[in-house]
Design a protein around this motif. Structure first.
Motif, PDB file in Angstrom:
ATOM      1  N   LEU A 182       0.826  -1.214   0.000  1.00  0.00           N
ATOM      2  CA  LEU A 182       0.000   0.000   0.000  1.00  0.00           C
ATOM      3  C   LEU A 182       0.856   1.258   0.000  1.00  0.00           C
ATOM      4  O   LEU A 182       0.447   2.283  -0.560  1.00  0.00           O
ATOM      5  N   ALA A 183       2.037   1.189   0.618  1.00  0.00           N
ATOM      6  CA  ALA A 183       2.939   2.341   0.576  1.00  0.00           C
ATOM      7  C   ALA A 183       3.372   2.620  -0.861  1.00  0.00           C
ATOM      8  O   ALA A 183       3.393   3.778  -1.307  1.00  0.00           O
ATOM      9  N   LEU A 184       3.702   1.560  -1.594  1.00  0.00           N
ATOM     10  CA  LEU A 184       4.075   1.706  -3.003  1.00  0.00           C
ATOM     11  C   LEU A 184       2.895   2.209  -3.837  1.00  0.00           C
ATOM     12  O   LEU A 184       3.004   3.184  -4.578  1.00  0.00           O
ATOM     13  N   TYR A 185       1.783   1.529  -3.684  1.00  0.00           N
ATOM     14  CA  TYR A 185       0.594   1.829  -4.489  1.00  0.00           C
ATOM     15  C   TYR A 185       0.089   3.249  -4.212  1.00  0.00           C
ATOM     16  O   TYR A 185      -0.150   4.032  -5.133  1.00  0.00           O
ATOM     17  N   GLY A 186      -0.044   3.588  -2.933  1.00  0.00           N
ATOM     18  CA  GLY A 186      -0.556   4.904  -2.579  1.00  0.00           C
ATOM     19  C   GLY A 186       0.377   6.028  -2.982  1.00  0.00           C
ATOM     20  O   GLY A 186      -0.070   7.088  -3.442  1.00  0.00           O
ATOM     21  N   ARG A 190      -0.759   8.973  -5.562  1.00  0.00           N
ATOM     22  CA  ARG A 190      -0.811  10.336  -5.045  1.00  0.00           C
ATOM     23  C   ARG A 190       0.257  11.237  -5.660  1.00  0.00           C
ATOM     24  O   ARG A 190       0.480  12.357  -5.214  1.00  0.00           O
ATOM     25  N   GLY A 191       0.936  10.727  -6.681  1.00  0.00           N
ATOM     26  CA  GLY A 191       1.916  11.543  -7.388  1.00  0.00           C
ATOM     27  C   GLY A 191       3.202  11.761  -6.634  1.00  0.00           C
ATOM     28  O   GLY A 191       3.893  12.756  -6.846  1.00  0.00           O
ATOM     29  N   LEU A 192       3.554  10.822  -5.753  1.00  0.00           N
ATOM     30  CA  LEU A 192       4.758  10.966  -4.935  1.00  0.00           C
ATOM     31  C   LEU A 192       5.908  10.098  -5.437  1.00  0.00           C
ATOM     32  O   LEU A 192       6.918   9.930  -4.762  1.00  0.00           O
ATOM     33  N   THR A 193       5.740   9.522  -6.644  1.00  0.00           N
ATOM     34  CA  THR A 193       6.808   8.791  -7.318  1.00  0.00           C
ATOM     35  C   THR A 193       6.853   9.310  -8.754  1.00  0.00           C
ATOM     36  O   THR A 193       6.193  10.301  -9.084  1.00  0.00           O
ATOM     37  N   SER A 194       7.586   8.622  -9.615  1.00  0.00           N
ATOM     38  CA  SER A 194       7.645   9.043 -11.017  1.00  0.00           C
ATOM     39  C   SER A 194       6.350   8.742 -11.773  1.00  0.00           C
ATOM     40  O   SER A 194       6.154   9.202 -12.887  1.00  0.00           O
ATOM     41  N   ALA A 195       5.442   7.958 -11.169  1.00  0.00           N
ATOM     42  CA  ALA A 195       4.176   7.622 -11.823  1.00  0.00           C
ATOM     43  C   ALA A 195       3.258   8.841 -11.841  1.00  0.00           C
ATOM     44  O   ALA A 195       3.207   9.598 -10.868  1.00  0.00           O
ATOM     45  N   PRO A 196       2.518   9.033 -12.917  1.00  0.00           N
ATOM     46  CA  PRO A 196       1.566  10.149 -12.970  1.00  0.00           C
ATOM     47  C   PRO A 196       0.495  10.005 -11.884  1.00  0.00           C
ATOM     48  O   PRO A 196       0.015   8.901 -11.616  1.00  0.00           O
ATOM     49  N   GLY A 198      -2.731   9.577  -9.908  1.00  0.00           N
ATOM     50  CA  GLY A 198      -4.021   9.001 -10.236  1.00  0.00           C
ATOM     51  C   GLY A 198      -3.991   7.885 -11.264  1.00  0.00           C
ATOM     52  O   GLY A 198      -5.036   7.345 -11.613  1.00  0.00           O
ATOM     53  N   ASP A 199      -2.799   7.492 -11.729  1.00  0.00           N
ATOM     54  CA  ASP A 199      -2.678   6.463 -12.774  1.00  0.00           C
ATOM     55  C   ASP A 199      -2.520   5.089 -12.116  1.00  0.00           C
ATOM     56  O   ASP A 199      -1.417   4.708 -11.701  1.00  0.00           O
ATOM     57  N   SER A 200      -3.619   4.342 -12.019  1.00  0.00           N
ATOM     58  CA  SER A 200      -3.586   3.036 -11.361  1.00  0.00           C
ATOM     59  C   SER A 200      -2.687   2.049 -12.098  1.00  0.00           C
ATOM     60  O   SER A 200      -1.996   1.240 -11.465  1.00  0.00           O
ATOM     61  N   ALA A 201      -2.673   2.099 -13.408  1.00  0.00           N
ATOM     62  CA  ALA A 201      -1.820   1.189 -14.189  1.00  0.00           C
ATOM     63  C   ALA A 201      -0.349   1.459 -13.918  1.00  0.00           C
ATOM     64  O   ALA A 201       0.461   0.530 -13.805  1.00  0.00           O
ATOM     65  N   ALA A 202       0.017   2.748 -13.802  1.00  0.00           N
ATOM     66  CA  ALA A 202       1.404   3.097 -13.497  1.00  0.00           C
ATOM     67  C   ALA A 202       1.771   2.661 -12.083  1.00  0.00           C
ATOM     68  O   ALA A 202       2.908   2.230 -11.833  1.00  0.00           O
ATOM     69  N   ALA A 203       0.816   2.747 -11.162  1.00  0.00           N
ATOM     70  CA  ALA A 203       1.059   2.280  -9.790  1.00  0.00           C
ATOM     71  C   ALA A 203       1.302   0.779  -9.784  1.00  0.00           C
ATOM     72  O   ALA A 203       2.185   0.273  -9.074  1.00  0.00           O
ATOM     73  N   PHE A 345      -2.137  -6.274  -6.930  1.00  0.00           N
ATOM     74  CA  PHE A 345      -0.949  -7.015  -6.506  1.00  0.00           C
ATOM     75  C   PHE A 345      -0.834  -8.342  -7.236  1.00  0.00           C
ATOM     76  O   PHE A 345       0.271  -8.737  -7.641  1.00  0.00           O
ATOM     77  N   GLU A 346      -1.935  -9.035  -7.411  1.00  0.00           N
ATOM     78  CA  GLU A 346      -1.887 -10.320  -8.122  1.00  0.00           C
ATOM     79  C   GLU A 346      -1.409 -10.134  -9.565  1.00  0.00           C
ATOM     80  O   GLU A 346      -0.571 -10.893 -10.061  1.00  0.00           O
ATOM     81  N   ARG A 347      -1.943  -9.109 -10.224  1.00  0.00           N
ATOM     82  CA  ARG A 347      -1.524  -8.866 -11.614  1.00  0.00           C
ATOM     83  C   ARG A 347      -0.055  -8.462 -11.681  1.00  0.00           C
ATOM     84  O   ARG A 347       0.688  -8.908 -12.571  1.00  0.00           O
ATOM     85  N   ALA A 348       0.372  -7.625 -10.733  1.00  0.00           N
ATOM     86  CA  ALA A 348       1.772  -7.192 -10.719  1.00  0.00           C
ATOM     87  C   ALA A 348       2.708  -8.370 -10.473  1.00  0.00           C
ATOM     88  O   ALA A 348       3.757  -8.497 -11.121  1.00  0.00           O
ATOM     89  N   THR A 349       2.322  -9.250  -9.567  1.00  0.00           N
ATOM     90  CA  THR A 349       3.158 -10.415  -9.242  1.00  0.00           C
ATOM     91  C   THR A 349       3.238 -11.372 -10.424  1.00  0.00           C
ATOM     92  O   THR A 349       4.315 -11.918 -10.728  1.00  0.00           O
ATOM     93  N   GLU A 350       2.106 -11.608 -11.083  1.00  0.00           N
ATOM     94  CA  GLU A 350       2.112 -12.493 -12.251  1.00  0.00           C
ATOM     95  C   GLU A 350       3.009 -11.940 -13.356  1.00  0.00           C
ATOM     96  O   GLU A 350       3.776 -12.682 -13.988  1.00  0.00           O
TER      97      GLU A 350
END
Length: 356
Positions: A182-186, A190-196, A198-203, A345-350
């Motif tokens: 959740l720390a990674l995803y959130g 929330r725009g606190l990484t290089s991901a745009p 609100g972009d769930s796919a980038a998260a 998480f399941e999709r990311a792990t796969e």
């Protein structure tokens, strides 16, 4: 003196010796420090309370909180109290209690693990109405690194770089691991990484990239820290207090707080079905109330955890950019979107597995 008389005298002497030793043996077993031995015929009431907890606060409970509460209970109830304890990953602990491990109290890493016990009709009280919403301690998700931070790891994006080896626990068994995800995803959302923002796919891609670099995925937060202490990996995603406890023990581990991180909130509840069965309702409820006291809160902070409310002296303030699970829509939302079947998480792990 006849042979029979000598035997009888020897037996009487042995009985006298044993009778003289009995008060001393009783005193030693009770753990009392008083020099006055009590009659061997006096029985002392000893109650047993069972705590099922996640592994992270083991030192806080075992070294400080449990013995302190036992003393308080003896003064208040004139009854000796002993604890039986079990520590393991939060998810595994919740499943063990649901399957029949009769813990009077469940001290777990996150709300959904207590929800498991509610669904099993073992926890029937509204534990969220307790002091601080049923939360007894807090922490942050941080990145543990080698002394001097030789890989120059500063944020979540650094953990996705090629060649970086990461250690973390498994979300299927560890509540700590769920907080990590959740720390990674959130942070990404929330725009606190290089991901745009609100972009769930980038998260999801951030999680995928980090999981691709995971060297070992242990069953619990404590096991993951021990693996890192043994020299495995360049970084570990962990609770802040896991690093602080390791450092108290002389382990050379540094850590960084990423710009985006989540505030971990740890709940406790009486396991009604088992506490009632054992006749431990009153003492279990008293223990849960005690965890909100200044004494217990100070004990949590001595072992690197943060107070349930307010700032904690001796630890850097919670960053202004930190967020809570409520900022992500609450536990029901993240359990469905992130950790549910076919979730993020399941999709990311796969996807990460296919890379290998």
């Amino acid at each position: 003196m006849t042979h029979q008389y000598r035997i009888l005298s020897a037996k009487l002497h042995a009985v006298r010796v044993i009778a003289a030793l009995l008060p001393i043996i009783t005193l030693a077993c009770s753990g009392e420090k008083s020099a006055a031995a009590k009659p061997a015929t006096e029985k002392k009431s000893i109650r047993t309370l069972t705590l099922g907890a996640y592994s992270t606060p083991r030192e806080a409970y075992g070294r400080s909180i449990l013995p302190a509460f036992a003393r308080e209970w003896q003064k208040a109830a004139s009854e000796s109290l002993r604890f039986e304890t079990s520590y393991q990953g939060s998810g595994a602990q919740a499943r063990a209690i649901a399957a029949g491990f009769e813990a009077d109290i469940a001290a777990l890493s996150l709300d959904p693990d207590l929800a498991t016990l509610e669904k099993a009709k073992l926890v029937t009280n509204d534990w969220r109405k307790a002091a601080n919403g049923g939360i007894v301690s807090r922490s942050l998700v941080v990145i543990g690194v080698r002394p001097g931070n030789p890989k120059n790891i500063r944020d979540w994006d650094d953990l996705r770089k090629p060649g970086i080896k990461v250690v973390m626990p498994n979300p299927k068994t560890s509540g700590g691991a769920m907080w990590n995800v959740l720390a990674l995803y959130g942070s990404a959302l929330r725009g606190l990484t290089s991901a745009p923002k609100g972009d769930s796919a980038a998260a999801q891609r951030l999680i995928q990239d980090v999981v691709s670099n995971v060297e070992i995925m242990d069953k619990g937060a404590r096991e993951a820290m021990l693996t890192f202490e043994r020299g495995v990996g360049d970084a570990t995603i962990t609770y802040e207090n896991e690093v602080l406890v390791a450092r108290q023990a002389g382990k050379p581990i540094d850590y960084v707080v990423p710009k985006g991180t989540i505030v971990i909130e740890n709940p406790v509840a009486v396991v009604d079905a088992y506490a009632d069965r054992h006749g431990n309702r009153a003492v279990a409820e008293a223990f849960v109330r005690y965890l909100a006291s200044d004494s217990a809160q100070a004990a949590f902070t001595r072992y690197g955890l943060r107070r349930a409310q307010g700032e904690t002296s001796g630890i850097a303030p919670i960053p202004a950019t930190a967020f809570t699970v409520r900022d992500l829509g609450g536990w029901n939302a993240v359990m469905a979107v992130v950790f549910g079947p076919g979730g993020v998480f399941e999709r990311a792990t796969e996807a990460a597995t296919k890379r290998h």
